[in-house]
Design an enzyme around this catalytic site. Structure first.
Site: not given
Ligand code: UD1
Length: 368
Positions: A211-213, A246, A285
């Site tokens: 997950l990074h969005r 992030r 994502d």
């Protein structure tokens, strides 16, 4: 005839696997007497070893000729710094073409700088669209494609999107997918990460999450809800979560850790794809991972409401779950009882995309 030099632009992690096979194909062409040469430019958008250096090493990418060393910043800061630094490079030593890949900030920034200096732009993975204007990547795609001369595309949907935007067929080249060139080349060399044995992982008995969005990780409540839904829906199987920098920043700000997940550092290319290949399912994502899981035939659950890669859903193993955590459980339940589609491999994702690109470039540049 003098050498025609192409600038190859790479800045962020997903660029590196797309550029590697193009370098291989250009080197092979050179060995056959081609007049095409290249200069590899790293913008420095990603700079951690685990996000950049390791990929160069594992994929056999040569040291960049130039590193613009822009580092992190806001969207505008990164865009501006890349443009200023790349423009300077081009003014001192112009190249015959600027070749950009994907949809990251470096892609857009370098294409603008080049085109404004009268240098043609080629966009590998041009034409894909999510229709989601909240994603910085969508803006990067649209801006880059508005000033691209030649489009190297991965799908018929991309071709149609470009035609609808008024691009004529003589500028669109449906070549396949260079990210898949890299995957197929390295498939025999994938290797388990160091923790494989310690965690007792076995093929098919664990999940992988990435997950990074911003939409999923920048809001703490959304991130927490997603992680709880994942932990609760994966049937007690281990969940391996390589954490993007992030996301790591946001996880550190959460008061309550979500148990039952194995948080690990960003993995190398060979280790990550080994994990994905043998997973029961991948929850992500990312866009690129939906392409890789499609080719490896691994079920993929995408935590987004849209995709710029619809063939991974229509043809491949990917399903759009959305960002509402409540929709994860029914999908995971279907997967755990063995009711997931099998999927097939999209057209021209055959490992030869970069060769096709270089053939076109020979014709477009050398035979001009
Ligand atoms: C970028 C791409 C995204 C791609 C992703 C893959 C854009 C707009 N987004 O997002 O499409 O899917 O890369 O990773 O270009 N950071 C580090 N070390 C690094 C790089 C970044 O710690 O080597 C941290 C910094 O705090 C930075 C944050 O991660 O502010 C985000 O990095 P950035 O390059 O802005 O975008 P990504 O979220 O990585």
């Amino acid at each position: 005839m003098t050498m025609l030099r192409i600038d190859l632009i790479a800045g962020a992690r997903p660029n590196f696997m797309k550029i590697a096979p193009i370098i291989d194909a250009l080197q092979a062409a050179r060995a056959r007497g081609s007049h095409l040469g290249y200069r590899l430019i790293h913008t420095g958008q990603h700079y951690d070893r685990s996000m950049s250096g390791d990929f160069f090493e594992q994929l056999g990418i040569p040291e960049p000729d130039i590193n613009l060393e822009v580092g992190s910043g806001t969207q505008a800061e990164q865009t501006a710094n890349i443009m200023v630094r790349y423009e300077k490079v081009l003014m001192e030593q112009p190249s015959a073409l600027c070749l950009v890949v994907g949809d990251v900030t470096s892609t857009m920034a370098c294409s603008i700088a080049a085109r404004k200096l009268g240098i043609p732009v080629a966009h590998v993975e041009g034409g894909i669209r999510s229709g989601d204007w909240t994603m910085p990547e969508e803006i990067n795609r649209v801006v880059t494609d508005a000033i691209t001369n030649w489009f190297f595309t991965t799908s018929d949907t991309a071709n149609d999107n470009l035609r609808r935007a008024g691009i004529t067929d003589d500028r669109i080249f449906f070549v396949g997918n260079t990210m898949i060139d890299t995957l197929l080349k390295h498939m025999p060399h994938l290797r388990p990460p160091a923790f494989w044995q310690a965690l007792g992982l076995e093929p098919g008995n664990y999940f992988v999450v990435t997950l990074h969005r911003p939409a999923n990780v920048d809001g703490e409540q959304q991130l927490l809800r997603l992680l709880h839904a994942i932990a609760g829906g994966t049937g007690g199987l281990p969940v391996i979560f390589p954490v993007h920098p992030r996301t790591a920043k946001h996880l550190r700000e959460l008061d309550s850790a979500v148990p039952d997940l194995y948080y690990v550092d960003p993995q190398g290319y060979l280790e990550f794809n080994y994990l994905a290949k043998h997973a029961r399912g991948v929850i992500t994502d990312s866009g690129g991972i939906t392409e890789e899981t499609t080719v490896m035939g691994v079920p993929c659950l995408t935590l987004r409401d849209n995709t710029e890669r619809p063939e991974t859903v229509a043809v491949g193993t990917n399903e759009l779950i959305g960002t509402d955590p409540a929709r994860l459980l029914p999908a995971l339940t279907r997967l755990l009882v063995g009711q997931w589609k099998k999927g097939a491999i999209p057209q021209k994702w055959d490992g030869k995309a970069a060769e096709r690109i270089v053939e076109h470039l020979e014709r477009l540049l050398v035979a001009r």
